[in-house]
Design a protein around this motif. Structure first.
Motif, PDB file in Angstrom:
ATOM      1  N   SER A 130      26.995  -3.609  55.726  1.00 19.71           N
ATOM      2  CA  SER A 130      27.321  -2.559  55.422  1.00 19.71           C
ATOM      3  C   SER A 130      27.359  -2.414  53.834  1.00 19.71           C
ATOM      4  O   SER A 130      27.282  -3.393  53.209  1.00 19.71           O
ATOM      5  CB  SER A 130      28.784  -1.910  55.756  1.00 19.71           C
ATOM      6  OG  SER A 130      29.668  -2.659  55.389  1.00 19.71           O
ATOM      7  N   PRO A 131      27.055  -1.197  53.224  1.00 18.13           N
ATOM      8  CA  PRO A 131      26.943  -1.330  51.913  1.00 18.13           C
ATOM      9  C   PRO A 131      28.210  -1.792  51.084  1.00 18.13           C
ATOM     10  O   PRO A 131      28.092  -2.292  49.918  1.00 18.13           O
ATOM     11  CB  PRO A 131      26.868   0.398  51.357  1.00 18.13           C
ATOM     12  CG  PRO A 131      26.347   1.033  52.690  1.00 18.13           C
ATOM     13  CD  PRO A 131      26.874   0.342  53.772  1.00 18.13           C
ATOM     14  N   ARG A 132      29.248  -1.584  51.513  1.00 16.50           N
ATOM     15  CA  ARG A 132      30.652  -2.280  50.897  1.00 16.50           C
ATOM     16  C   ARG A 132      30.359  -3.874  51.173  1.00 16.50           C
ATOM     17  O   ARG A 132      30.740  -4.394  50.284  1.00 16.50           O
ATOM     18  CB  ARG A 132      31.747  -1.864  51.392  1.00 16.50           C
ATOM     19  CG  ARG A 132      33.129  -2.374  50.942  1.00 16.50           C
ATOM     20  CD  ARG A 132      34.313  -1.485  51.393  1.00 16.50           C
ATOM     21  NE  ARG A 132      35.591  -2.195  50.876  1.00 16.50           N
ATOM     22  CZ  ARG A 132      36.338  -2.902  51.190  1.00 16.50           C
ATOM     23  NH1 ARG A 132      36.387  -3.330  52.493  1.00 16.50           N
ATOM     24  NH2 ARG A 132      37.253  -3.167  50.875  1.00 16.50           N
ATOM     25  N   GLN A 133      30.088  -4.141  52.561  1.00 15.47           N
ATOM     26  CA  GLN A 133      30.004  -5.649  52.472  1.00 15.47           C
ATOM     27  C   GLN A 133      28.761  -6.146  51.841  1.00 15.47           C
ATOM     28  O   GLN A 133      28.923  -7.219  51.020  1.00 15.47           O
ATOM     29  CB  GLN A 133      29.558  -5.965  54.045  1.00 15.47           C
ATOM     30  CG  GLN A 133      30.740  -5.653  54.932  1.00 15.47           C
ATOM     31  CD  GLN A 133      30.265  -5.649  56.501  1.00 15.47           C
ATOM     32  OE1 GLN A 133      29.139  -5.411  56.641  1.00 15.47           O
ATOM     33  NE2 GLN A 133      31.086  -6.061  57.340  1.00 15.47           N
ATOM     34  N   ARG A 134      27.750  -5.666  51.401  1.00 13.27           N
ATOM     35  CA  ARG A 134      26.762  -6.082  50.419  1.00 13.27           C
ATOM     36  C   ARG A 134      27.156  -6.074  49.245  1.00 13.27           C
ATOM     37  O   ARG A 134      26.719  -7.123  48.486  1.00 13.27           O
ATOM     38  CB  ARG A 134      25.667  -4.854  50.626  1.00 13.27           C
ATOM     39  CG  ARG A 134      24.260  -5.711  50.899  1.00 13.27           C
ATOM     40  CD  ARG A 134      22.851  -4.689  50.908  1.00 13.27           C
ATOM     41  NE  ARG A 134      23.210  -3.207  50.794  1.00 13.27           N
ATOM     42  CZ  ARG A 134      23.456  -2.543  52.133  1.00 13.27           C
ATOM     43  NH1 ARG A 134      22.975  -2.991  53.407  1.00 13.27           N
ATOM     44  NH2 ARG A 134      23.420  -1.296  52.153  1.00 13.27           N
ATOM     45  N   SER A 135      27.959  -5.247  48.728  1.00 12.05           N
ATOM     46  CA  SER A 135      28.545  -5.376  47.343  1.00 12.05           C
ATOM     47  C   SER A 135      29.241  -6.493  47.246  1.00 12.05           C
ATOM     48  O   SER A 135      29.467  -7.309  46.140  1.00 12.05           O
ATOM     49  CB  SER A 135      29.186  -4.117  46.871  1.00 12.05           C
ATOM     50  OG  SER A 135      30.328  -3.921  47.475  1.00 12.05           O
ATOM     51  N   ARG A 136      30.329  -6.745  48.518  1.00 17.31           N
ATOM     52  CA  ARG A 136      31.121  -8.131  48.178  1.00 17.31           C
ATOM     53  C   ARG A 136      30.443  -9.217  48.245  1.00 17.31           C
ATOM     54  O   ARG A 136      30.869 -10.388  48.042  1.00 17.31           O
ATOM     55  CB  ARG A 136      32.111  -7.848  49.251  1.00 17.31           C
ATOM     56  CG  ARG A 136      32.845  -6.782  49.022  1.00 17.31           C
ATOM     57  CD  ARG A 136      34.071  -6.646  49.988  1.00 17.31           C
ATOM     58  NE  ARG A 136      35.356  -6.720  49.364  1.00 17.31           N
ATOM     59  CZ  ARG A 136      36.353  -6.856  50.127  1.00 17.31           C
ATOM     60  NH1 ARG A 136      36.596  -7.205  51.378  1.00 17.31           N
ATOM     61  NH2 ARG A 136      37.332  -7.433  49.181  1.00 17.31           N
ATOM     62  N   PRO A 157      33.521  -0.549  61.605  1.00 15.12           N
ATOM     63  CA  PRO A 157      34.642  -0.770  60.281  1.00 15.12           C
ATOM     64  C   PRO A 157      35.750  -0.929  60.588  1.00 15.12           C
ATOM     65  O   PRO A 157      36.596  -1.279  59.750  1.00 15.12           O
ATOM     66  CB  PRO A 157      34.340   0.644  59.616  1.00 15.12           C
ATOM     67  CG  PRO A 157      33.606   1.616  60.701  1.00 15.12           C
ATOM     68  CD  PRO A 157      32.811   0.619  61.672  1.00 15.12           C
TER      69      PRO A 157
END
Length: 154
Positions: free
Chosen positions: A58-64, A89
């Motif tokens: 997910s976008p959030r996981q990608r940033s982390r 999620p």
């Protein structure tokens, strides 16, 4: 949850992979990792989610996980997904549980007991996964050498 593994004797593997183009060596690693992660996937099966081996986040996981994704690294993730393949999620609420929850109005809406499914699967299969990874990566390297030899002969 992210875990880094150190594999003894990885220098031989790295030297063998360095003989191939980057795309070929990444493909070798990806195929071997998918096979090695299957026991974790099978052990983590949960009635609420499907467990997938994927490189999609997910976008959030990608940033982390930004440091995991470079041109020379292969990163695969094992985790819960919805039946349509999208990320789940709310899976962490099942894995770790929640404390008592209340709405803004003060209404008590309960607590979710922890039902860990991914961490125990990882812990139970870590050594098996490493053995499979070592075997599969050498098998994939041998196949790539044979393909290169066939290509050079024709």
């Amino acid at each position: 949850m992210s875990m880094k593994l150190k594999i003894e004797g990885a220098g031989d593997i790295e030297r063998a992979l360095a003989q191939f183009a980057r795309g070929t060596s990444k493909g070798i690693g990806r195929r071997a990792m998918k096979k090695a992660l299957k026991p974790v996937q099978r052990s983590a099966e949960n009635s609420a989610f499907e467990i997938a081996i994927t490189s999609k986040l997910s976008p959030r996981q990608r940033s982390r996980a930004r440091g995991d994704q470079t041109r020379s690294k292969v990163s695969l993730y094992v985790g819960p997904v919805e039946s349509d393949g999208s990320h789940a999620p709310h899976a962490h609420l099942i894995e770790f549980g929640t404390g008592p929850r209340r709405h803004a109005s003060g209404k008590y809406v309960g607590a979710v007991l922890a039902d860990p499914f991914l961490r125990p699967a990882w812990e139970a299969n870590r050594q098996v996964m490493l053995q499979i990874l070592r075997q599969q990566i050498w098998a994939e390297i041998e196949k790539a050498v044979e393909r290169a030899a066939r290509k050079a002969a024709s």
